[in-house]
Design a protein around this motif. Structure first.
Motif, PDB file in Angstrom:
ATOM      1  N   PRO A 162       0.856  -1.210   0.000  1.00 55.09           N
ATOM      2  CA  PRO A 162       0.000   0.000   0.000  1.00 55.09           C
ATOM      3  C   PRO A 162       0.881   1.244   0.000  1.00 55.09           C
ATOM      4  CG  PRO A 162      -0.768  -1.556   1.654  1.00 55.09           C
ATOM      5  CD  PRO A 162       0.555  -2.076   1.157  1.00 55.09           C
ATOM      6  N   VAL A 163       0.501   2.223  -0.785  1.00 48.90           N
ATOM      7  CA  VAL A 163       1.336   3.412  -0.917  1.00 48.90           C
ATOM      8  C   VAL A 163       1.446   4.116   0.430  1.00 48.90           C
ATOM      9  CG1 VAL A 163      -0.587   4.915  -1.590  1.00 48.90           C
ATOM     10  CG2 VAL A 163       1.725   5.491  -2.304  1.00 48.90           C
TER      11      VAL A 163
ATOM     12  N   THR B  16      -1.522   8.326   1.933  1.00 47.72           N
ATOM     13  CA  THR B  16      -1.839   6.906   1.795  1.00 47.72           C
ATOM     14  C   THR B  16      -3.127   6.842   0.986  1.00 47.72           C
ATOM     15  OG1 THR B  16      -3.150   6.806   3.840  1.00 47.72           O
ATOM     16  CG2 THR B  16      -0.804   6.295   4.028  1.00 47.72           C
ATOM     17  N   ALA B  17      -3.342   5.728   0.295  1.00 49.54           N
ATOM     18  CA  ALA B  17      -4.522   5.640  -0.571  1.00 49.54           C
ATOM     19  C   ALA B  17      -5.781   5.478   0.267  1.00 49.54           C
ATOM     20  CB  ALA B  17      -4.369   4.481  -1.542  1.00 49.54           C
TER      21      ALA B  17
ATOM     22  N   SER C 197      -6.431  -2.084  -6.937  1.00 46.31           N
ATOM     23  CA  SER C 197      -5.510  -0.948  -6.866  1.00 46.31           C
ATOM     24  C   SER C 197      -4.458  -1.013  -7.959  1.00 46.31           C
ATOM     25  CB  SER C 197      -4.848  -0.834  -5.496  1.00 46.31           C
ATOM     26  OG  SER C 197      -4.783  -2.029  -4.833  1.00 46.31           O
ATOM     27  N   GLY C 198      -3.592  -0.008  -7.927  1.00 48.07           N
ATOM     28  CA  GLY C 198      -2.523   0.080  -8.916  1.00 48.07           C
ATOM     29  C   GLY C 198      -1.443   1.024  -8.401  1.00 48.07           C
ATOM     30  N   GLN C 199      -0.301   1.039  -9.078  1.00 45.42           N
ATOM     31  CA  GLN C 199       0.799   1.946  -8.745  1.00 45.42           C
ATOM     32  C   GLN C 199       0.288   3.376  -8.621  1.00 45.42           C
ATOM     33  OE1 GLN C 199       4.400   1.676  -8.467  1.00 45.42           O
ATOM     34  NE2 GLN C 199       3.816  -0.430  -7.972  1.00 45.42           N
ATOM     35  N   SER C 200       0.835   4.132  -7.672  1.00 46.77           N
ATOM     36  CA  SER C 200       0.282   5.472  -7.459  1.00 46.77           C
ATOM     37  C   SER C 200       1.291   6.451  -6.858  1.00 46.77           C
ATOM     38  CB  SER C 200      -0.937   5.384  -6.547  1.00 46.77           C
ATOM     39  OG  SER C 200      -0.540   5.029  -5.250  1.00 46.77           O
TER      40      SER C 200
ATOM     41  N   VAL D 290       4.341  12.949  -9.966  1.00 51.47           N
ATOM     42  CA  VAL D 290       2.989  13.186  -9.455  1.00 51.47           C
ATOM     43  C   VAL D 290       2.454  11.878  -8.883  1.00 51.47           C
ATOM     44  CG1 VAL D 290       0.674  14.043  -9.993  1.00 51.47           C
ATOM     45  CG2 VAL D 290       2.633  14.949 -11.231  1.00 51.47           C
ATOM     46  N   SER D 291       1.781  11.991  -7.751  1.00 52.20           N
ATOM     47  CA  SER D 291       1.309  10.802  -7.036  1.00 52.20           C
ATOM     48  C   SER D 291      -0.169  10.919  -6.730  1.00 52.20           C
ATOM     49  CB  SER D 291       2.067  10.651  -5.714  1.00 52.20           C
ATOM     50  OG  SER D 291       3.451  10.664  -5.939  1.00 52.20           O
TER      51      SER D 291
END
Ligand code: NAG
Ligand code: NAG
Ligand code: NAG
Ligand code: NAG
Ligand code: NAG
Ligand code: NAG
Ligand code: NAG
Length: 624
Positions: free
Chosen positions: A450-451, A461-462, A508-511, A525-526
Motif C-alpha cells: 500500500p502506498v 496513503t490511498a 488498486s494500482g501503482q500510485s 505526481v502521485s
C-alpha cells in the motif's frame, strides 16, 4: 446550523401569517448539515439564478440493478448482456403518476412547460429559476456559503415539498449538497526539488525499449509507462480493436490536459505513440474548458496537473486505444457575484445527464480521479448519483473512481457532522457507491505494498473505508466477513466505521511518482489519480482483446471480481492505509480495505475469460 434553524422558524411563522393553504401541506423533504470547512454568509440575492434539478423516483431501479448484477455475473446466463440506452431508459422512467403530480405542482407555481428540460428517461427535470422563486417552491432560504479553501456556493441545508410529492421526488439540487469533486493528484506544491532535471532525462531514466523484467524498468523514484506496462503485463500486447473500443476520462474543476505536455511525455516515454496528443477529442459539457494553453494565474494554481496526469497515463498505457476526454464546467468552486446572476450546479449530475443521453456505444472504461467526503453529500443525492452510475454499468461501461488520498481520513478531520462531533473514519463518495469500481494505490515492486509517503508536505496513503450510506453489496459480503474475522478491525475500530457498509477500494494500482510533464517540465505526481488511469488503461486493453475474441467487454467489474476474477490480480498482503491518526485498515492475504484484491495482471484476466494472447502459457504455470 443554529443560525439557519432560526431562519426556518421565521419562515414557518410568516407562512402561517400569510396563510396560503397550499403551503400548509409542505413538510421537510431534505435536510443535511453544512459540512466542516464551510461558513454561512449573507442571504443569497433573490435574482441569483439556480439551475434546479429535480430527480424523480425511478420507475424500476430494482429491475435495472437486478439486470446489472446478472449481466455482470459470469455464472449467470445473461452474463455480458449489456443493455441498450433505450432499455436502460425504460427501467428508470418514472411512473406516470409521479411525473403528472410533479408537473401539476410546477405548473401551479407558474412554471411553463417550455421552461422544463428533461433527460431522455425523464427521470431528471431541469428548470432555471431565480433564488427567490426556488425559495418559494421549496419553502426554504438560500445563503451564500464559503469554504476555508476559497470555494463558494449558494445553498440551503434544508428544503421542503408538499407532502403528496414526497415519494415521487427523490432529490432536488442544488439545495444541501456541498459536494464538489476533489482532484486526487498529489504533487509537492512547494518544493522546487520536485522538479526533475528535464534536460538529462535519459541519464537517470534510461530508455530500455527491449527490457522485459520489472527490475530493469521500474524504479520507485519515477514510474514510467514502460514500467506500468511491464508490471501489469501489457508491454508485449498489440491492440487489435481500436476501431471498436474507446477509453474515456473526466476533467472537472477547470482542469485541462495540455497537448504540448503530452507530446513531451510521449516523446520521452512512449515515442511510438507520439502524435496521439493531437488525436483525442475534448468534449465540452456545460461550458467545460477546452483550453490547451494556461495563463500565469492558472500555472501558479497548478491547474492541469490532474488533467495531464490522467491523459498522459492513459495514453502511455492504452495507446493506440482511442481516448476521449469529458470536460465538465459549472462547478463549484464559483465566485458568487452579488450583482450578476450565475448558474451554480452540480458537475457530476451535469456530466451524468450528458453521458446517459448519448446513444450506444459508450466508452468501455471511464476513469475518474475525483472524490469527496461522503459526509458532504446528502444521502438522497448520493443515492441518485450512484443509481445513475449503475445505469452506465448496465450499458457495459466499467466505471472506475479514485479511492482518495488520505487513507481512512485526513488527520484532524475525522469527526461526524451529525451534531455529535464524534470520532469517525471518513469514507469517500463516489467510491462508496456499490455500482462503481474503486481504485486504491500501491508503490514499490516485487511485491507491491500500500502506498505510503510521510513527508513535510503531508502523509499520503490511498483511500479505503466503509460507507455509512450504502450497505454491503451481496457480491462483497463473504469477502468482507472473512476480512473482519482475519483482522479484528470491527472490534479494534469499534464506532469508527459501520461494518455493514459497502467497503472500498475494490482493486488498486501503482500510485507514486509518475513521470508527468507539466508546463514543459518533468515532475513526479502521485495519488490514486495516478492508479485510476493506469488501471483503466489496462482494463481498456483487456476489452480490446475481448472484442477481438468476439466476447463481451468487462462491463461492471465487481460481481465478477469478487466471485473469482480476483484470481487474476496480484494480491497485496502487507502495510495499511494510515489515516485519522490510526494505522487504518491492514492489507492481508485476499480481499482487504487497503488495496481491495490488488493490482491487475492482464494475461491472467484474459486467461480467466478464456482468451489466449501471447505469453499466456507462462501465466498458467503460476497458477497451481
Ligand atoms: C532509481 O533511480 C534513481 C535516480 O535515477 C537511481 O539513483 C536509483 O539507483 C534507481 N534505483 C533502481 C533500483 O534502479
Ligand atoms: C532492441 O531490439 C531490436 C530488435 O531486436 C534491436 O534492433 C535494437 O538494437 C535493440 N535496442 C536496444 C537499445 O538494445
Ligand atoms: C518520489 O519522488 C520524490 C521527489 O522526487 C522523492 O523525494 C522520493 O524519494 C520518491 N519516492 C520514492 C519512494 O522513491
Ligand atoms: C486565466 O484563465 C482563467 C480561466 O480561463 C480566467 O478565468 C482568468 O481570468 C485568466 N487570468 C488571467 C490573468 O488572464
Ligand atoms: C512555466 O514555464 C514558463 C516557461 O518555462 C516559466 O517561465 C514559468 O515560471 C513556469 N511556471 C510554472 C508555474 O511552473
Ligand atoms: C470537534 O472536536 C474536535 C476535537 O475535540 C475539535 O477540534 C473540533 O473543533 C470540534 N468540531 C466542532 C464542529 O465542534
Ligand atoms: C509521519 O511523520 C510525522 C512527523 O514526523 C510523525 O509524527 C507521524 O507519526 C508519522 N506518521 C506515520 C504514520 O508514520
Amino acid at each position: 446550523m443554529r443560525v439557519s434553524s432560526v431562519f426556518a422558524v421565521l419562515e414557518a411563522a410568516s407562512a402561517v401569517v400569510a396563510g396560503p393553504v397550499a403551503r400548509s401541506t409542505y413538510s421537510v423533504k431534505g435536510s443535511h448539515p453544512v459540512p466542516r470547512g464551510w461558513r454561512q454568509l449573507d442571504r443569497a440575492p433573490a435574482d441569483h439564478t439556480l439551475e434546479l434539478r429535480l430527480g424523480l423516483t425511478q420507475g424500476d431501479f430494482a429491475g435495472l440493478a437486478k439486470h446489472l448484477f446478472e449481466a455482470s455475473d459470469p455464472q449467470h446466463r445473461k452474463y455480458g448482456q449489456h443493455l441498450s440506452a433505450e432499455a436502460v431508459h425504460d427501467f428508470v422512467r418514472p411512473a406516470k403518476e409521479a411525473s403528472d403530480a410533479v408537473h401539476e405542482w410546477l405548473f401551479a407555481n407558474g412554471i411553463l412547460p417550455k421552461d422544463i428540460a428533461y433527460t431522455p428517461a425523464k427521470d431528471w427535470l431541469k428548470v432555471i429559476l431565480p433564488v427567490g422563486k426556488v425559495e418559494e417552491l421549496l419553502d426554504t432560504t438560500y445563503h451564500v456559503y464559503v469554504s476555508d479553501d476559497g470555494r463558494s456556493a449558494v445553498r440551503t441545508p434544508e428544503w421542503s415539498l408538499p407532502l403528496h410529492l414526497h415519494h415521487y421526488v427523490s432529490t432536488i439540487q442544488p439545495t444541501n449538497s456541498f459536494f464538489g469533486p476533489r482532484a486526487q493528484a498529489r504533487m509537492d506544491k512547494r518544493k522546487a526539488e520536485a522538479l526533475m532535471d528535464t534536460k538529462n532525462i535519459a541519464e537517470y531514466i534510461p530508455p530500455r525499449p527491449n527490457a522485459t523484467t520489472i527490475d530493469a524498468v521500474c524504479n520507485t523514484t519515477w514510474v514510467t509507462p514502460l514500467c506500468l506496462r511491464t508490471l501489469y503485463g501489457v508491454a508485449d500486447y498489440t491492440p487489435q480493436s481500436t476501431d471498436k473500443n474507446t477509453v474515456a476520462m473526466n476533467n472537472f474543476l477547470g482542469e485541462v490536459s495540455i497537448r504540448s505536455d503530452t507530446a513531451l511525455y510521449l516523446q520521452n516515454f512512449r515515442p511510438e505513440a507520439l502524435g496521439a496528443e493531437n488525436e483525442y477529442p475534448v468534449i465540452s459539457i456545460n461550458g467545460g474548458t477546452t483550453n490547451t494553453v494556461l495563463n500565469q494565474t492558472e500555472l501558479k494554481a497548478l491547474t492541469g496537473i490532474e488533467g495531464n496526469l490522467d491523459d498522459q497515463t492513459l495514453i502511455g498505457v492504452a495507446w493506440p486505444t482511442p481516448l476521449e476526454i469529458y470536460s465538465t464546467g459549472g462547478e463549484p468552486p464559483f465566485t458568487p457575484d452579488m450583482t450578476t446572476p450565475k448558474n451554480t450546479n452540480e458537475p457530476y449530475l451535469v456530466w451524468l445527464d450528458y453521458l446517459l443521453s448519448l446513444p450506444d456505444p459508450l466508452p468501455s472504461v471511464i476513469s475518474t480521479s475525483y472524490d469527496d467526503d461522503e459526509q458532504t453529500v446528502p444521502k438522497d443525492y448520493a443515492v441518485q448519483v450512484c443509481n445513475a452510475l449503475a445505469q452506465l454499468g448496465a450499458r457495459g461501461v466499467s466505471v472506475l473512481f479514485a479511492s482518495g488520498d488520505t487513507g481512512v481520513g485526513g488527520a484532524g478531520e475525522c469527526y461526524t457532522n451529525d451534531g455529535r462531533n464524534a470520532s469517525t473514519f471518513l469514507p469517500n463518495f463516489p467510491s462508496s457507491c456499490p455500482y462503481v469500481t474503486s481504485v486504491g494505490g500501491t508503490y514499490k515492486f516485487n511485491p507491491e505494498v500500500p502506498v505510503f509517503r510521510n513527508r513535510s508536505t503531508g502523509l499520503y496513503t490511498a483511500g479505503g473505508g466503509v460507507s455509512y450510506y450504502f450497505s454491503t453489496p451481496a457480491y462483497q459480503v463473504e469477502s468482507l466477513m472473512t476480512y473482519f474475522e482475519k483482522t479484528g478491525v470491527v472490534e479494534k475500530y469499534a464506532g469508527l466505521f459501520d461494518p455493514n457498509g459497502r467497503a472500498y477500494p475494490d482493486l488498486s494500482g501503482q500510485s507514486l511518482n509518475f513521470t508527468i510533464f507539466y508546463n514543459g517540465t518533468l515532475r513526479p505526481v502521485s495519488g490514486t489519480s495516478a492508479s485510476t488511469p493506469a488501471v483503466s488503461g489496462i482494463l481498456a486493453l483487456v476489452n480490446d482483446a475481448l472484442i477481438a475474441a468476439g466476447k463481451p467487454t468487462l462491463g461492471f467489474l465487481n460481481p465478477w471480481l469478487y466471485s473469482g476474477g480476483y484470481k487474476a490480480f496480484n494480491d497485496v498482503t502487507t502495510g495499511s492505509n494510515y489515516g485519522c491518526n490510526t494505522e487504518g485498515f491492514p492489507a492481508v492475504e485476499g480481499y482487504d480495505i487497503a488495496t481491495g484484491w490488488g493490482t491487475p495482471n492482464f494475461k491472467q484476466i484474459l486467461a480467466l475469460r478464456g482468451v489466449e494472447v501471447d505469453g499466456v502459457n507462462e501465466v498458467w504455470e503460476h497458477w497451481e
